[in-house]
Design a protein around this motif. Structure first.
Motif, PDB file in Angstrom:
ATOM      1  N   TYR A 138      -7.683  -1.686   0.474  1.00 38.21           N
ATOM      2  CA  TYR A 138      -7.391  -3.087   0.149  1.00 38.21           C
ATOM      3  C   TYR A 138      -8.674  -3.836  -0.254  1.00 38.21           C
ATOM      4  CZ  TYR A 138      -6.536  -8.034   0.990  1.00 38.21           C
ATOM      5  OH  TYR A 138      -6.464  -9.396   0.867  1.00 38.21           O
ATOM      6  N   TRP A 172       0.838  -1.194   0.000  1.00 34.89           N
ATOM      7  CA  TRP A 172       0.000   0.000   0.000  1.00 34.89           C
ATOM      8  C   TRP A 172       0.880   1.255   0.000  1.00 34.89           C
ATOM      9  CZ3 TRP A 172       0.477  -3.490   3.921  1.00 34.89           C
ATOM     10  CH2 TRP A 172       1.075  -3.052   5.111  1.00 34.89           C
ATOM     11  N   ILE A 217      -6.343   1.937   5.076  1.00 36.99           N
ATOM     12  CA  ILE A 217      -5.613   0.938   4.279  1.00 36.99           C
ATOM     13  C   ILE A 217      -6.521  -0.242   3.960  1.00 36.99           C
ATOM     14  CG2 ILE A 217      -3.680  -0.674   4.263  1.00 36.99           C
ATOM     15  CD1 ILE A 217      -2.243   1.287   6.184  1.00 36.99           C
ATOM     16  N   PHE A 233      -4.936   6.144   0.202  1.00 39.85           N
ATOM     17  CA  PHE A 233      -4.123   4.956   0.002  1.00 39.85           C
ATOM     18  C   PHE A 233      -4.476   4.269  -1.319  1.00 39.85           C
ATOM     19  CE2 PHE A 233      -1.714   4.435   3.822  1.00 39.85           C
ATOM     20  CZ  PHE A 233      -2.405   5.147   4.781  1.00 39.85           C
ATOM     21  N   THR A 234      -3.458   3.797  -2.009  1.00 37.38           N
ATOM     22  CA  THR A 234      -3.624   2.980  -3.204  1.00 37.38           C
ATOM     23  C   THR A 234      -2.863   1.675  -3.005  1.00 37.38           C
ATOM     24  OG1 THR A 234      -1.710   4.026  -4.265  1.00 37.38           O
ATOM     25  CG2 THR A 234      -3.894   4.978  -4.716  1.00 37.38           C
ATOM     26  N   ILE A 235      -3.301   0.653  -3.728  1.00 32.37           N
ATOM     27  CA  ILE A 235      -2.693  -0.686  -3.611  1.00 32.37           C
ATOM     28  C   ILE A 235      -1.803  -0.937  -4.824  1.00 32.37           C
ATOM     29  CG2 ILE A 235      -3.146  -3.159  -3.389  1.00 32.37           C
ATOM     30  CD1 ILE A 235      -4.008  -1.460  -0.970  1.00 32.37           C
TER      31      ILE A 235
END
Length: 838
Positions: free
Chosen positions: A442, A372, A438, A380-382
């Motif tokens: 996710y 992350w 997060i 947040f990006t994965i």
């Protein structure tokens, strides 16, 4: 006067003398009126109030040309009631009910009169001394199947236990094949005894009106993986739970627990369905409503808190019920630990441990990097590559499209849910707000791309996985493994292992050497040919297959009558294969020969088909046994399974098999079982131990070494099986199953044929026609000439007697084609009669 009516009249007269109102019913369908068999003639209402006289009944039966009668239930027949058990809508319910009556009310069962119906159902007859018989009641039923709904959309349910009471009737012996199964005078029961019997029958009802379940609020649903209501429903002990409110356990079996209400000392007042975890109330003498099902938590709320949902919820939480979501637990643990506040009692043990050591938990690192990333706007990006990297670090890979995890050198099968949860558990962020953000990122990623992510996991190199080869086999145990080839059986340490191994292949026991024990004794007693059994065990336990080893193992019985078979140990033989390889099975009676046949198979090395019926289509297994086949996995596309990955087949039957198909005959390898354990009452009775739960180390050692030596002999013998000769009874059962109606004619005529030495074709035909006509066999079922010849040839070969067809012999009055049996002197035949072969 009808002769047939006279023959049955004495039985009808007994019913009348017993005070029963008897009515004539049709013994066959009436095409003119459209009325079917078993229905009364015209109105019979007056016979519900006053019994018919003997003379009138005789006249009516003679007039309508019927030999069938029905019993009118209710007051007119002395308060008579009948329980009707219809097994066609619920197979096996009769055995369950009768056994439960014997167990729960043994003194009542011995008194009951029971009739058997032509369709395999039953009627239980009794009278009641101190109560009024109600009308017909539906006691137990089930939901209609999809196929039944297609055929009869309006029939949503099918009842399999009903009563026939006031205004109802049942057929009885000697009518239409009805038989007396338990010949007792119709007993007189008290109303309490009758209600106890009715309540027991209602236990099996699958169509139950259930009191509304308590549902979690939206916030509770977001808070729990399993809310307190469902947790309590799924885990409470029903006996201890009801005991708190004065109920007592009365009787129980594997399917139900029966309870007696407060204020009574015995009898069925409620039941607990073990599978569905539902209480069903029969009595109206409690706070709970009769004839209704209740979830445990609903009973708790009603009996302890007078239906107060809030008070019930608080009580459940205080007792530790409810499984809180891990993400919420983690956030609450940190906040409350920081604030010095206790955590709720229903938090998990893991959360409570976190509460005590929060700083240690928060300091856990991420050994395989992060998947992350946080941007400048704190979103947040994965990272896909990060997911792949962490997945590899955690040992996740794929095998034939399925998720696996490698820990050390052991491969474990995993579900998608396990994989997703493992990645989520890896996050372990200390800050609750960041953790939530997060997790949200996710979960969103998994929802969009979870399935695709799995397809991108690295595939295991199959060459790195330990597996049996043509010349080698491996058996894994906790303390090491056996390496088996044609010459040696070596026990090796895992320190020497340089391959990956499957967790499910490791037997959860230590290997020890042994040469005896219960298993070896069982096999020697159970089968007619121990050496053949060893060859078959070696073949099945060797986890290698190619086109040359596509056998179909058929476990049959030496017992000539299939109805007297069973209990010989065939099922145990199959199930014990799980101690050395992977095995699954399906009932032969449910087999549908299409792409869904293998739907219950999931890669196991052995696929069993149990209790196959007489007409089982062995030909369906011909191609799958030696080649590839199409596998339709549940909710997945069809795939073609290569022969090396296909299972080996083992079939259990109380019957035999048709070996006239040459291809099948080469593939089918029978193993006959004796009737030793059938006569002994079963393995558990003979050995006084359950197989294999009550084995000791010596028994397992004997099993493991018999398997190992069997594999070695299989490999050393060139990996070939040959069908051994069946015993005389086994052969005759197979012969009779293969040739059907032909066999009875052959057996009836064999002595005449062999003593005389010949029969002309013309006489043969006349004899055959006379035999089947005399035995009332419809011409449709007469065997063909070709089938008769094959049956005679097979029987002659088995008895080592030569058989010649269409032999021309000239007599004084002409030349005739004959069939010859044994070593025949043709000149002597001619000399046997002056001018005729007859």
């Amino acid at each position: 006067m009808s002769i047939s009516l006279s023959a049955v009249w004495s039985q009808v007269e007994k019913l009348i003398l017993d005070g029963i109102s008897v009515i004539p019913v049709r013994d066959k369908d009436d095409e003119e009126s459209g009325r079917v068999a078993k229905t009364p003639f015209g109105s019979w209402k007056r016979y519900q109030e006053k019994p018919i006289g003997k003379s009138e009944l005789w006249a009516l039966m003679e007039h309508h040309k019927t030999e069938a009668v029905g019993i009118v239930c209710g007051k007119v027949s002395g308060n008579l009631e009948a329980i009707d058990i219809d097994v066609k809508y619920r197979g096996g319910i009769d055995a369950i009910l009768f056994q439960d009556i014997k167990t729960i009310y043994p003194e009542l069962f011995v008194k009951l009169r029971i009739h058997k119906t032509p369709s395999g159902g039953w009627h239980i007859l009794y009278r009641v001394s101190d109560g009024t018989i109600p009308g017909n009641l539906k006691l137990a039923g089930r939901e209609a199947t999809e196929q039944e709904l297609e055929e009869r959309p309006k029939n949503k349910t099918y009842n399999f236990i009903e009563t026939r009471g006031e205004g109802g009737y049942v057929l009885c012996p000697p009518s239409l094949g009805y038989e007396v199964s338990k010949d007792r005078p119709i007993p007189i029961l008290t109303w309490e005894e009758r209600c106890s019997l009715i309540s027991l029958c209602e236990t099996y009802n699958e169509v139950i009106k259930i009191a509304p379940a308590y549902k979690p609020t939206k916030s509770e649903s977001e808070y729990y993986t399993e809310n307190p209501w469902d947790h309590f429903n799924g885990s409470c002990n029903p006996v201890e739970f009801l005991k708190e409110f004065g109920w007592e356990e009365f009787k129980s079996n594997g399917h139900f627990i029966w309870f007696t209400r407060p204020g009574k000392t015995k009898g069925v007042s409620a039941s607990w369905n073990v599978e569905k975890r539902i209480f069903y109330i029969f009595t109206s003498s409690t706070e709970l409503e009769a004839s209704k099902g209740y979830h445990p938590v609903t009973v708790l709320a009603e009996l302890k808190f007078a239906g107060d949902k809030r008070a019930t919820y608080q009580y459940l939480v205080s007792c530790g019920f409810g499984k809180v979501k891990p993400s919420i637990e983690k956030a609450v643990v940190k906040k409350r630990a920081t604030a010095g506040q206790p955590i709720p009692s229903n938090f998990s043990h893991h959360a409570k441990a976190q509460f005590e050591s929060i700083r240690e938990t928060l300091e856990q690192d991420h050994p395989y990097g992060l998947f992350w990333e946080q941007d400048e706007e704190d979103k947040f990006t994965i990272s896909r590559e990060g997911i792949y990297q962490v997945s590899a670090g955690l040992g996740f890979k794929t095998f034939n499209g399925d998720i696996v995890q490698i820990i050390g050198n052991i491969i474990y099968k995993r579900t998608e849910r396990y994989y997703y949860d493992s990645l989520k558990d890896y996050i372990r962020e200390e800050d609750a707000n960041l953790y939530e953000d997060i997790c949200n990122a996710y979960e969103s990623f998994i929802q969009r791309a979870g399935s695709f992510t799995i397809t991108r996991l690295n595939e295991i190199d199959k060459n790195l996985i330990l597996s049996d080869t043509k010349d080698n086999a491996y058996k894994l145990y906790k303390n090491g493994y056996l390496s088996i080839d044609a010459n040696d059986i070596n026990f090796c340490s895992y320190d020497m292992m340089d391959r990956f191994i499957w967790d499910h292949n490791i037997q959860k026991r230590d290997y020890r050497y042994g040469a005896d024990g219960k298993y070896i004794e069982y096999v020697k007693l159970a089968v007619t040919d121990f050496n053949q059994a060893k060859k078959i065990l070696g073949y099945l336990a060797h986890e290698f297959k190619d086109e040359t080893t596509g056998y179909i193992i058929v476990l049959t019985e030496q017992c000539p009558d299939p109805k007297q078979g069973g209990g010989s140990g065939k099922n145990v033989f199959c199930n014990l294969l799980k101690l050395t390889t992977t095995y699954t099975s399906k009932p032969g009676s449910q087999a549908k020969f299409d792409e869904k046949f293998f739907q219950s198979w999931n890669g196991q090395k052995i696929f069993g088909i149990s209790d196959v019926p007489k007409n089982f289509d062995f030909a369906f297994l011909k191609e799958p046994s030696t080649g590839s086949f199409i596998w339709k996995k549940l909710f997945k596309d069809e795939v073609e399974v290569d022969v090396k990955d296909a299972p080996k087949f083992i079939v259990q039957t109380n019957f035999s098999y048709d070996n006239t198909d040459g291809g099948l005959a080469r593939r089918i390898i029978p193993l006959e079982f004796t009737d030793f354990f059938t006569k002994a009452g079963g393995l558990d009775v003979y050995f006084n131990a359950h197989f294999p739960n009550e084995w000791d180390e010596n028994d397992y050692a004997g099993y493991d070494n018999l398997i190992a030596t069997s594999i070695q002999e299989w490999i050393a013998g060139g990996r070939k099986l040959v069908a051994t000769e069946l015993t005389n009874t086994g052969w005759q059962k197979q012969w009779e199953q293969t040739f059907g109606h032909a066999t009875s004619f052959v057996l009836n005529s064999w002595e005449d044929w062999t003593v005389k030495g010949f029969i002309t074709n013309e006489e043969f035909k006349k004899t055959m026609e006379a035999y089947y006509n005399d035995n009332h066999v419809h011409k449709t079922y007469w065997p063909s000439s070709a089938k008769l010849n094959l049956a005679i040839k097979a029987y002659a070969d088995h008895n080592k007697i030569s058989y010649i067809t269409d032999k021309k012999i000239r007599f004084v009055n002409g030349e005739f084609k004959c069939r010859l049996f044994g070593e025949v002197d043709i000149d002597a035949i001619r000399a046997g009669g002056s001018d005729s072969p007859f």
